[in-house]
Scaffold this motif. Structure first.
Motif, PDB file in Angstrom:
ATOM      1  N   PHE A 139       0.817  -1.202   0.000  1.00 46.11           N
ATOM      2  CA  PHE A 139       0.000   0.000   0.000  1.00 46.11           C
ATOM      3  C   PHE A 139       0.860   1.265   0.000  1.00 46.11           C
ATOM      4  O   PHE A 139       0.446   2.310  -0.496  1.00 46.11           O
ATOM      5  CB  PHE A 139      -0.920  -0.017   1.227  1.00 46.11           C
ATOM      6  N   LEU A 154       2.566   6.702  -1.692  1.00 48.13           N
ATOM      7  CA  LEU A 154       3.626   7.617  -2.127  1.00 48.13           C
ATOM      8  C   LEU A 154       3.115   8.409  -3.335  1.00 48.13           C
ATOM      9  O   LEU A 154       3.254   9.628  -3.412  1.00 48.13           O
ATOM     10  CB  LEU A 154       4.873   6.806  -2.486  1.00 48.13           C
ATOM     11  N   GLY A 200       0.323  10.830  -2.200  1.00 47.26           N
ATOM     12  CA  GLY A 200       0.875  12.011  -1.545  1.00 47.26           C
ATOM     13  C   GLY A 200       1.464  12.984  -2.557  1.00 47.26           C
ATOM     14  O   GLY A 200       1.229  14.201  -2.491  1.00 47.26           O
ATOM     15  N   TYR A 258      -1.310  14.560  -4.407  1.00 48.00           N
ATOM     16  CA  TYR A 258      -2.060  15.470  -3.538  1.00 48.00           C
ATOM     17  C   TYR A 258      -1.325  16.818  -3.428  1.00 48.00           C
ATOM     18  O   TYR A 258      -1.953  17.869  -3.405  1.00 48.00           O
ATOM     19  CB  TYR A 258      -2.277  14.850  -2.155  1.00 48.00           C
ATOM     20  N   ALA A 294     -10.941   2.352   3.141  1.00 51.15           N
ATOM     21  CA  ALA A 294     -10.720   3.250   1.997  1.00 51.15           C
ATOM     22  C   ALA A 294     -12.058   3.656   1.370  1.00 51.15           C
ATOM     23  O   ALA A 294     -12.280   4.826   1.058  1.00 51.15           O
ATOM     24  CB  ALA A 294      -9.829   2.580   0.959  1.00 51.15           C
ATOM     25  N   HIS A 345      -5.894   7.445   7.923  1.00 53.60           N
ATOM     26  CA  HIS A 345      -4.595   7.140   8.551  1.00 53.60           C
ATOM     27  C   HIS A 345      -4.774   6.751  10.019  1.00 53.60           C
ATOM     28  O   HIS A 345      -4.088   5.873  10.513  1.00 53.60           O
ATOM     29  CB  HIS A 345      -3.631   8.333   8.417  1.00 53.60           C
ATOM     30  N   GLU A 354      -6.397   3.264  10.062  1.00 57.01           N
ATOM     31  CA  GLU A 354      -5.461   2.206   9.660  1.00 57.01           C
ATOM     32  C   GLU A 354      -4.219   2.184  10.566  1.00 57.01           C
ATOM     33  O   GLU A 354      -3.221   1.551  10.241  1.00 57.01           O
ATOM     34  CB  GLU A 354      -5.057   2.384   8.195  1.00 57.01           C
ATOM     35  N   VAL A 392      -1.919   4.444  11.319  1.00 53.92           N
ATOM     36  CA  VAL A 392      -0.674   5.099  10.895  1.00 53.92           C
ATOM     37  C   VAL A 392      -0.838   6.619  11.092  1.00 53.92           C
ATOM     38  O   VAL A 392      -0.483   7.413  10.216  1.00 53.92           O
ATOM     39  CB  VAL A 392      -0.271   4.755   9.427  1.00 53.92           C
ATOM     40  N   GLN A 447       2.892  16.007   9.038  1.00 53.77           N
ATOM     41  CA  GLN A 447       3.876  16.456   8.050  1.00 53.77           C
ATOM     42  C   GLN A 447       3.233  17.601   7.255  1.00 53.77           C
ATOM     43  O   GLN A 447       1.999  17.675   7.172  1.00 53.77           O
ATOM     44  CB  GLN A 447       4.311  15.305   7.135  1.00 53.77           C
TER      45      GLN A 447
HETATM   46  C1  HEC Z   1      -7.101   3.087   3.483  1.00 55.08           C
HETATM   47  C2  HEC Z   1      -7.146   4.390   4.081  1.00 55.08           C
HETATM   48  C3  HEC Z   1      -6.279   5.479   3.512  1.00 55.08           C
HETATM   49  C4  HEC Z   1      -6.698   6.541   2.744  1.00 55.08           C
HETATM   50  C5  HEC Z   1      -8.092   6.814   2.220  1.00 55.08           C
HETATM   51  C6  HEC Z   1      -5.542   7.383   2.558  1.00 55.08           C
HETATM   52  N1  HEC Z   1      -4.435   6.819   3.135  1.00 55.08           N
HETATM   53 FE1  HEC Z   1      -2.547   7.547   3.070  1.00 55.08          FE
HETATM   54  N2  HEC Z   1      -1.852   5.887   4.001  1.00 55.08           N
HETATM   55  C7  HEC Z   1      -2.631   4.854   4.466  1.00 55.08           C
HETATM   56  C8  HEC Z   1      -1.774   3.829   5.037  1.00 55.08           C
HETATM   57  C9  HEC Z   1      -2.234   2.504   5.636  1.00 55.08           C
HETATM   58  C10 HEC Z   1      -0.452   4.299   4.904  1.00 55.08           C
HETATM   59  C11 HEC Z   1       0.839   3.567   5.324  1.00 55.08           C
HETATM   60  C12 HEC Z   1       1.194   2.598   4.211  1.00 55.08           C
HETATM   61  C13 HEC Z   1       2.161   1.509   4.551  1.00 55.08           C
HETATM   62  O1  HEC Z   1       3.052   1.702   5.360  1.00 55.08           O
HETATM   63  O2  HEC Z   1       1.993   0.418   3.982  1.00 55.08           O
HETATM   64  C14 HEC Z   1      -0.541   5.604   4.258  1.00 55.08           C
HETATM   65  C15 HEC Z   1       0.563   6.389   3.948  1.00 55.08           C
HETATM   66  C16 HEC Z   1       0.489   7.651   3.387  1.00 55.08           C
HETATM   67  C17 HEC Z   1       1.625   8.484   3.092  1.00 55.08           C
HETATM   68  C18 HEC Z   1       3.099   8.111   3.313  1.00 55.08           C
HETATM   69  C19 HEC Z   1       3.559   7.387   2.057  1.00 55.08           C
HETATM   70  C20 HEC Z   1       5.015   7.047   2.039  1.00 55.08           C
HETATM   71  O3  HEC Z   1       5.338   5.851   2.185  1.00 55.08           O
HETATM   72  O4  HEC Z   1       5.814   7.956   1.843  1.00 55.08           O
HETATM   73  C21 HEC Z   1       1.153   9.637   2.552  1.00 55.08           C
HETATM   74  C22 HEC Z   1       1.966  10.842   2.081  1.00 55.08           C
HETATM   75  C23 HEC Z   1      -0.299   9.510   2.485  1.00 55.08           C
HETATM   76  N3  HEC Z   1      -0.663   8.292   3.003  1.00 55.08           N
HETATM   77  C24 HEC Z   1      -1.121  10.483   1.971  1.00 55.08           C
HETATM   78  C25 HEC Z   1      -2.496  10.325   1.802  1.00 55.08           C
HETATM   79  C26 HEC Z   1      -3.369  11.326   1.226  1.00 55.08           C
HETATM   80  C27 HEC Z   1      -2.920  12.694   0.739  1.00 55.08           C
HETATM   81  C28 HEC Z   1      -4.624  10.790   1.208  1.00 55.08           C
HETATM   82  C29 HEC Z   1      -5.891  11.414   0.699  1.00 55.08           C
HETATM   83  C30 HEC Z   1      -5.870  11.986  -0.627  1.00 55.08           C
HETATM   84  C31 HEC Z   1      -4.523   9.447   1.774  1.00 55.08           C
HETATM   85  N4  HEC Z   1      -3.227   9.207   2.136  1.00 55.08           N
HETATM   86  C32 HEC Z   1      -5.582   8.599   1.896  1.00 55.08           C
HETATM   87  C33 HEC Z   1      -4.004   4.768   4.402  1.00 55.08           C
HETATM   88  C34 HEC Z   1      -4.836   5.653   3.727  1.00 55.08           C
END
Ligand code: HEC
Length: 170
Positions: free
Chosen positions: A51, A56, A59, A62, A102, A141, A144, A146, A152
């Motif tokens: 995931f 990545l 982000g 975004y 999600a 986040h 889940e 995290v 940040q």
């Molecule tokens: C399922 C729910 C979920 C949603 C919806 C979600 N995230 Fe995440 N995000 C995660 C999880 C879980 C991780 C850590 C992933 C891992 O370590 O495997 C993460 C990690 C990240 C990271 C770090 C990535 C890296 O490895 O550098 C960023 C930046 C991020 N999310 C941005 C966003 C943004 C912006 C949105 C909305 C547009 C979003 N996320 C929506 C669950 C979510």
């Protein structure tokens, strides 16, 4: 242990260790075309990640959405917004256990609302939908487990339309 058992144990060890190490440890630079089909697919699966590679990309895009919002370039913001949904779908294919949150927290509500708002060309509607979508990223986040991801610059504040830099006079 009898000598025969020792030999069997050694054989099992000798066969088992390379089986796992062979996934990344190879002297062959043709790490896909030079491998048998099963290893090839396992290597691809491993390389494509889980995931976090989808996040990545999410982000990164975004950040582009935030900039496009500051520029009031709705077409560009919409372009990246749609790609974000694709990236998350790809992530969910790899990590299906994350699908429930999600969809419930992000894709089926806040993501859709903002996708509609871009098309309306209504600044206030965009601002409202963007705020909810940003909050949904944060909430997922937390859901889940995290939550540290939220601390940040990209995620600390909702993008503001007023972020647009003043144009310099010629
Ligand atoms: C399922 C729910 C979920 C949603 C919806 C979600 N995230 Fe995440 N995000 C995660 C999880 C879980 C991780 C850590 C992933 C891992 O370590 O495997 C993460 C990690 C990240 C990271 C770090 C990535 C890296 O490895 O550098 C960023 C930046 C991020 N999310 C941005 C966003 C943004 C912006 C949105 C909305 C547009 C979003 N996320 C929506 C669950 C979510």
């Amino acid at each position: 242990m009898s000598p025969t058992r020792w030999i069997i144990a050694l054989l099992v060890f000798a066969l088992a260790v390379p089986a796992t190490a062979s996934l990344t440890k190879t002297a062959d630079r043709h790490w896909l075309t030079g491998a048998d089909e099963k290893t090839r697919l396992e290597r691809l699966e491993h390389y494509l990640g889980g995931f976090s590679s989808a996040m990545l990309e999410t982000g990164l895009r975004y950040g582009h959405v935030r900039q496009a919002v500051a520029d009031e370039n709705w077409l560009l913001a919409d372009y990246h917004w749609k790609k974000i949904a694709d990236a998350i779908e790809n992530g969910l294919m790899k990590r299906p256990a994350r699908r429930a949150n999600a969809e419930a927290i992000f894709l089926e509500g806040p993501w859709k609302a903002l996708d509609v708002a871009w098309a309306q060309d209504d600044t206030r509607a965009v601002e409202k939908a963007l705020h909810s979508a940003h909050q949904a990223c944060l909430n997922c986040h937390v859901a889940e487990k995290v939550a540290f991801i939220n601390d940040q610059p990209l995620l600390r504040k909702t993008p503001k339309l007023e972020e647009k830099p003043k144009e310099k006079q010629p």
